[in-house]
Design an enzyme around this catalytic site. Structure first.
Site, PDB file in Angstrom:
ATOM      1  N   GLU A   1       0.888  -1.035   0.183  1.00  0.00           N
ATOM      2  CA  GLU A   1      -0.249   0.154   0.074  1.00  0.00           C
ATOM      3  C   GLU A   1       0.848   1.091   0.061  1.00  0.00           C
ATOM      4  O   GLU A   1       1.444   1.551   1.039  1.00  0.00           O
ATOM      5  CB  GLU A   1      -0.970  -0.043   1.321  1.00  0.00           C
ATOM      6  CG  GLU A   1      -1.976  -1.154   1.222  1.00  0.00           C
ATOM      7  CD  GLU A   1      -2.697  -1.255   0.265  1.00  0.00           C
ATOM      8  OE1 GLU A   1      -2.860  -0.200  -0.584  1.00  0.00           O
ATOM      9  OE2 GLU A   1      -3.213  -2.455  -0.129  1.00  0.00           O
TER      10      GLU A   1
ATOM     11  N   CYS B   1      -1.528   9.250   2.452  1.00  0.00           N
ATOM     12  CA  CYS B   1      -0.953   8.865   1.188  1.00  0.00           C
ATOM     13  C   CYS B   1      -2.036   9.154   0.159  1.00  0.00           C
ATOM     14  O   CYS B   1      -2.019   9.249  -0.911  1.00  0.00           O
ATOM     15  CB  CYS B   1      -0.845   7.202   1.235  1.00  0.00           C
ATOM     16  SG  CYS B   1      -2.396   6.344   1.862  1.00  0.00           S
TER      17      CYS B   1
END
Length: 482
Positions: free
Chosen positions: A217, A251
């Site tokens: 991720e 993110c």
């Protein structure tokens, strides 16, 4: 921060490996017990988690921490517990007409074994427990390496997990780069890493000798496309506050925006106004997050200075006229960079800070081409009303996920899964049964029926021409070469 020795990391791993056996996977009752303990751990100690994270950052909004680190594992965990009984049942698959003569086909979702999880600093609690919840639900044991960038939170998490779990069920290890390297090189049954793309490459390299499957991720430069008919007043707060939340250390935050030339100034004005109202002061404002460490602060300030030296138009939102950026508190104001050159660092790299690049375009095709010239992002956001334009952006670009007329919400569902593509990651979890299966071996099972009397005749060499003819007819081939 207390450092777990390399010998201790390896010892705990061996304990978990020795405890797991495919012949005796955890029962439904055992899995539910573990999930309830994980829920209780967070529910009973969330104020302490907020405190440790504020201490690690120096300054961080408590509401930001609750939303990023506490809400998700509690909400997500309830969904998993509510559906686990159904997910554990064999999945029947169609056998077609052969089902009439006793054939059965189904999938058994069996545990993989021991799962390693590596957390980042920006949401170390949720990004540890979200995948751990699904891994525990699937019947696995879990080891978590908490980032050294949040040492107080790492120590606290290690202490709590040891209190609520046996080490063969779930354990936390802490330490610097040597512990992380040791952890990544262990022969996991699966590993989950959340962090930067360049570190992700090193994780893959460490996992390769053991053929360890890895869920990455990562991040990347997430764009927001403002369409010609977009409501600027609705888009600006989402872009602005999405960029400044946790000082941009998210993110999925908007890294850059693409806006029609005719709406460039309106968007800038609205973003500035939103930020001024949200943060009238910064240095002594506990609602403003600090950059996690000095290295991160220096990197972001360096990006800004390079853009200034290149002659870019820079708008720094500083309503109280404070001396910012401030190295002591590591606080950086929202900094807008207009149409930076592609050779600049703000254009090339994920910023992970409160810097927003805004690029203007004449035609929508230019914006799409700009996105497609760069690495595939974790998230993409589209603001506008024209369904054809929205559909065009969504279908003509590639990203881990898309949210239309908002930001990040595609990653918050319990049904679609969260993950990236290409440079922004591989694999998905936190998606209902999709997330549960991420930590299972989907074992295909075929139980033969009455047709078992005849299948031996299809084993080579054939005793007669009949099986040969039947095989060719199955795929529409009539000739009979031998």
């Amino acid at each position: 921060m207390k450092t777990t020795s390399l010998e201790e990391v390896q010892r705990i791993f061996k304990v978990q490996k020795a405890k797991y056996s495919p012949s005796n996977p955890p029962s439904y009752e055992e899995r539910m017990d573990r999930l309830k303990r994980a829920d209780k751990l967070i529910r009973d100690h969330w104020p302490e988690f907020i405190q440790t994270l504020q201490e690690d950052f120096g300054s961080r909004d408590s509401d930001q921490i609750f939303g990023a680190d506490i809400l998700s594992p509690l909400f997500h965990g309830k969904h998993v517990r509510d559906h686990l009984a159904q997910w554990m049942k064999p999945e029947r698959k169609s056998s077609g007409l052969l089902g009439l003569v006793g054939q059965k086909t189904y999938i058994l979702n069996e545990p993989l074994g021991v799962i390693g999880i590596v957390t980042p600093f920006n949401a170390p609690v949720s990004l540890a427990f979200d995948p751990a919840i699904e891994a525990l639900a699937a019947g696995n044991s879990v080891m978590i390496k908490v980032t050294e960038s949040t040492p107080r939170t790492a120590d606290f998490m290690q202490k709590l997990v040891a209190k609520y779990f046996k080490e063969e069920e779930m354990a936390v290890v802490t330490g610097e780069a040597d512990v992380s390297a040791c952890f990544a090189a262990l022969p996991w049954d699966k590993m989950v890493f959340t962090g930067g793309s360049e570190i992700g490459k090193k994780i893959l390299a460490a996992a390769a000798p053991n053929l360890t499957p890895v869920v990455l991720e990562l991040g990347g430069k997430c764009p927001a496309v403002v369409l010609p008919d977009a409501d600027i007043r609705a888009a600006a707060p989402r872009i602005s506050l999405g960029r400044t939340g946790n000082a941009g250390q998210v993110c999925l935050a908007v890294d850059y925006a693409l806006v029609p030339e005719t709406k460039l100034e309106a968007l800038i004005q609205q973003i500035v106004e939103v930020d001024q109202q949200a943060f009238p002061t910064m240095i002594n404002n506990p609602k403003v997050s600090s950059i996690i460490n000095q290295a991160g602060y220096n990197r972001i300030v360096g990006y800004i200075e390079e853009a200034k030296a290149a002659g870019c138009r820079i708008i720094q939102v500083n309503p109280a006229n404070e001396k910012l950026p401030d190295p002591e508190t590591r606080k950086i104001p929202l900094t807008i960079v207009v149409n930076p050159g592609e050779n600049l660092q703000v254009s090339k790299y994920e910023i992970f800070g409160p810097v927003l690049s805004i690029y203007s375009y004449k035609h929508l095709d230019e914006a799409i081409a700009f996105i497609n010239k760069h690495e595939k992002p974790l998230g993409l956001y589209v603001f506008g009303k024209d369904k054809n334009d929205i559909r065009k952006v969504v279908s003509s670009t590639s990203s881990g996920g898309v949210t239309v007329n908002d930001i990040t919400l595609h990653a918050g569902t319990n049904t679609m899964g969260f993950g990236g593509v290409g440079y922004s990651g591989m694999g998905r979890y936190k998606g209902g049964i999709l997330g549960y299966k991420a930590f299972c071996n989907e074992k295909a099972v075929y139980e033969q029926g009455l047709m078992g009397r005849f299948t031996a005749s299809f084993l080579v060499p054939f005793a007669t021409d009949r099986p040969r003819s039947m095989m060719r007819r199955m795929v529409g081939i009539k000739s009979q070469p031998r």
